[in-house]
Design an enzyme around this catalytic site. Structure first.
Site, mmCIF file in Angstrom:
data_model
loop_
_atom_site.group_PDB
_atom_site.id
_atom_site.type_symbol
_atom_site.label_atom_id
_atom_site.label_comp_id
_atom_site.label_asym_id
_atom_site.label_seq_id
_atom_site.Cartn_x
_atom_site.Cartn_y
_atom_site.Cartn_z
ATOM 1 N N GLU A 91 89.503 -132.841 -46.488
ATOM 2 C CA GLU A 91 88.649 -133.418 -45.448
ATOM 3 C C GLU A 91 87.373 -134.018 -46.017
ATOM 4 O O GLU A 91 86.819 -133.511 -46.986
ATOM 5 C CB GLU A 91 88.223 -132.313 -44.481
ATOM 6 C CG GLU A 91 89.347 -131.808 -43.635
ATOM 7 C CD GLU A 91 88.953 -130.565 -42.863
ATOM 8 O OE1 GLU A 91 87.768 -130.418 -42.509
ATOM 9 O OE2 GLU A 91 89.843 -129.738 -42.625
ATOM 10 N N CYS A 104 80.066 -135.849 -46.516
ATOM 11 C CA CYS A 104 80.297 -134.474 -46.961
ATOM 12 C C CYS A 104 81.683 -134.413 -47.606
ATOM 13 O O CYS A 104 82.682 -134.674 -46.939
ATOM 14 C CB CYS A 104 80.205 -133.527 -45.761
ATOM 15 S SG CYS A 104 80.611 -131.823 -46.166
ATOM 16 N N CYS A 111 90.430 -122.880 -50.978
ATOM 17 C CA CYS A 111 89.307 -122.218 -51.657
ATOM 18 C C CYS A 111 89.696 -120.778 -51.953
ATOM 19 O O CYS A 111 90.383 -120.133 -51.164
ATOM 20 C CB CYS A 111 88.069 -122.245 -50.762
ATOM 21 S SG CYS A 111 86.594 -121.543 -51.534
ATOM 22 N N CYS A 115 85.491 -116.136 -48.024
ATOM 23 C CA CYS A 115 84.439 -115.813 -47.042
ATOM 24 C C CYS A 115 85.070 -115.581 -45.657
ATOM 25 O O CYS A 115 85.928 -116.342 -45.216
ATOM 26 C CB CYS A 115 83.405 -116.935 -46.965
ATOM 27 S SG CYS A 115 82.550 -117.199 -48.532
ATOM 28 N N CYS A 118 85.075 -118.492 -42.842
ATOM 29 C CA CYS A 118 85.337 -119.876 -43.242
ATOM 30 C C CYS A 118 86.813 -120.237 -43.146
ATOM 31 O O CYS A 118 87.681 -119.520 -43.651
ATOM 32 C CB CYS A 118 84.832 -120.083 -44.666
ATOM 33 S SG CYS A 118 85.028 -121.780 -45.234
ATOM 34 N N CYS A 332 84.085 -127.392 -41.944
ATOM 35 C CA CYS A 332 84.576 -126.298 -42.760
ATOM 36 C C CYS A 332 86.089 -126.093 -42.752
ATOM 37 O O CYS A 332 86.565 -124.999 -42.478
ATOM 38 C CB CYS A 332 83.910 -124.988 -42.332
ATOM 39 S SG CYS A 332 82.170 -125.159 -42.018
HETATM 40 N N1 SAH Z 1 81.774 -123.213 -51.229
HETATM 41 C C1 SAH Z 1 80.493 -123.783 -50.977
HETATM 42 C C2 SAH Z 1 80.497 -124.999 -50.086
HETATM 43 C C3 SAH Z 1 81.393 -125.014 -48.904
HETATM 44 S S1 SAH Z 1 80.966 -124.693 -47.266
HETATM 45 C C4 SAH Z 1 79.585 -122.733 -50.390
HETATM 46 O O1 SAH Z 1 80.023 -121.634 -50.144
HETATM 47 O O2 SAH Z 1 78.405 -123.005 -50.233
HETATM 48 C C5 SAH Z 1 79.410 -125.279 -46.816
HETATM 49 C C6 SAH Z 1 78.628 -124.257 -45.985
HETATM 50 O O3 SAH Z 1 79.268 -123.976 -44.739
HETATM 51 C C7 SAH Z 1 78.480 -122.923 -46.703
HETATM 52 O O4 SAH Z 1 77.170 -122.474 -46.526
HETATM 53 C C8 SAH Z 1 79.449 -122.054 -45.933
HETATM 54 O O5 SAH Z 1 79.149 -120.697 -46.077
HETATM 55 C C9 SAH Z 1 79.269 -122.575 -44.526
HETATM 56 N N2 SAH Z 1 80.326 -122.202 -43.583
HETATM 57 C C10 SAH Z 1 81.624 -121.952 -43.798
HETATM 58 N N3 SAH Z 1 82.267 -121.628 -42.665
HETATM 59 C C11 SAH Z 1 81.347 -121.678 -41.689
HETATM 60 C C12 SAH Z 1 81.381 -121.460 -40.272
HETATM 61 N N4 SAH Z 1 82.503 -121.104 -39.646
HETATM 62 N N5 SAH Z 1 80.236 -121.627 -39.579
HETATM 63 C C13 SAH Z 1 79.089 -121.994 -40.198
HETATM 64 N N6 SAH Z 1 78.993 -122.206 -41.505
HETATM 65 C C14 SAH Z 1 80.106 -122.051 -42.256
#
Ligand code: SAH
Length: 344
Positions: A91, A104, A111, A115, A118, A332
């Site tokens: 994406e 972006c 990944c 987390c 995510c 995300c």
């Molecule tokens: N792997 C990297 C970049 C990817 S995501 C990282 O972890 O920073 C970019 C941002 O979106 C990160 O801060 C991630 O934690 C956040 N993110 C992921 N899923 C999310 C969600 N459901 N709601 C809000 N932020 C989210």
């Protein structure tokens, strides 16, 4: 096996031209074509037919195709699901801000970081992207939308620092004066906090903005939502961030996704203030985006406000991220996820 030409930097292209018995300046011509989005060697009309044919034998040009495209009726955000050469999809989101259009980009297919909140990590890591594939997202998003792109954030699918070599090579390519020529100061990179890689990045002294996805001020909370924290806790991560600041002279911004009842209590806010005090940190509060597969819910507006006020009272600047593209699964890994589920 043909070689990936778009991931090559100018010195490497010059070497390749030398090996083909061509003058050095040809490399710059090819580089310019590639970075304007040429899809075939045939299109490179200032090269001889014979050279175009020889390039085509030795190299391939990566060209993603639009698998899906969604345009937000609310704010003009455009989300692309690109299909790559091997059939995998990633994406890219184009956001239209007053200060310029921002793309972006994803750095990996899937990944490995796990987390809990995510969508990108639900199917694990499939593979890392090449530098050319990351560049393609900027290039073809600009070409397809017809909109000029002035900023890039590496906050799409994947952990950029888990794909360090391709990501730093992408930065070199996208910044190149004969290419898109984007200023490093207009690029942000977001990481979940891989400390050794943050140190390695610091040693490159790039003028980009580093964002760290902190999401919790203590190990108990952070371990529960970010498995990466189990190998390196919050204190060691923040020590690494201080080193990064000192080494590069660039302040880090911290992302904090607000999750109802998990990391949004007054105790979390106070502890965060304590941990960040004196660091010149900026905190970006992001109300959690709902992910269907996850029981985690966004904090209430009231809790977000309370949290922000606590930070500000402690002198820590905090902003609440405005959410764009809410009507088009624009966050995300949600669109890729939807595609995978529908294909089953
Ligand atoms: N792997 C990297 C970049 C990817 S995501 C990282 O972890 O920073 C970019 C941002 O979106 C990160 O801060 C991630 O934690 C956040 N993110 C992921 N899923 C999310 C969600 N459901 N709601 C809000 N932020 C989210």
């Amino acid at each position: 096996m043909k070689q990936d030409i778009k991931s090559m930097n100018l010195p490497e292209l010059e070497e390749a031209m030398k090996a083909l018995g061509e003058p050095k300046y040809r490399a710059r011509q090819v580089f310019t074509w590639l970075h304007r989005g040429a899809k075939t060697f045939e299109d490179m009309t200032n090269l001889s037919r014979s050279l175009r044919a020889r390039l085509d034998e030795a190299f391939y040009i990566s060209v993603p195709t639009v698998e899906r495209k969604q345009v937000s009726a609310r704010d003009g955000t455009i989300k692309y699901l690109w299909r790559l050469r091997d059939g995998n999809c990633v994406e890219t989101v184009l956001m239209r801000y007053k200060y310029g259009n921002t793309v972006c980009v994803s750095s990996e297919v899937g990944c490995a970081m796990g987390c809990a909140f995510c969508a990108s990590t639900l199917g694990g890591l499939v593979r890392r992207l090449t530098a050319g594939e990351i560049l393609d997202q900027v290039l073809f998003t600009g070409l397809d939308s017809g909109l000029p792109v002035s900023r890039v954030v590496m906050m799409g699918i994947g952990e950029p620092l888990d794909n360090f070599d391709a990501v730093t090579r992408f930065l070199e390519l996208v910044n190149h004066p004969d290419g898109l020529n984007l200023s490093m100061r207009h690029i942000s990179l977001s990481t979940c906090g891989l400390t050794e890689r943050i140190d390695k990045l610091a040693s490159l002294h790039l003028q980009l903005t580093l964002s760290v996805s902190l999401h919790a001020p203590d190990d108990e909370t952070r371990n529960g939502i970010m498995p990466v924290n189990r190998s390196c806790g919050v204190d060691k991560l923040l020590e690494t961030c201080r080193r990064y600041d000192a080494e590069t002279g660039r302040r880090i911004s911290y992302e904090y996704a607000m999750i109802d009842g998990v990391n949004d209590t007054p105790r979390h806010a106070e502890l965060l203030c304590e941990k960040l005090r004196g660091m010149g940190a900026h905190v970006n509060l992001i109300p959690l985006n709902n992910v269907e597969e996850s029981p985690l819910k966004p904090s209430t507006k009231e809790h977000v406000r309370r949290f922000r006020e606590t930070l500000e009272r402690a002198g820590i600047p905090a902003t609440v991220r405005r959410s764009l593209g809410g009507d088009i699964d624009a966050s995300c890994g949600q669109l890729r996820r939807k595609q995978i589920l529908e294909r089953r």
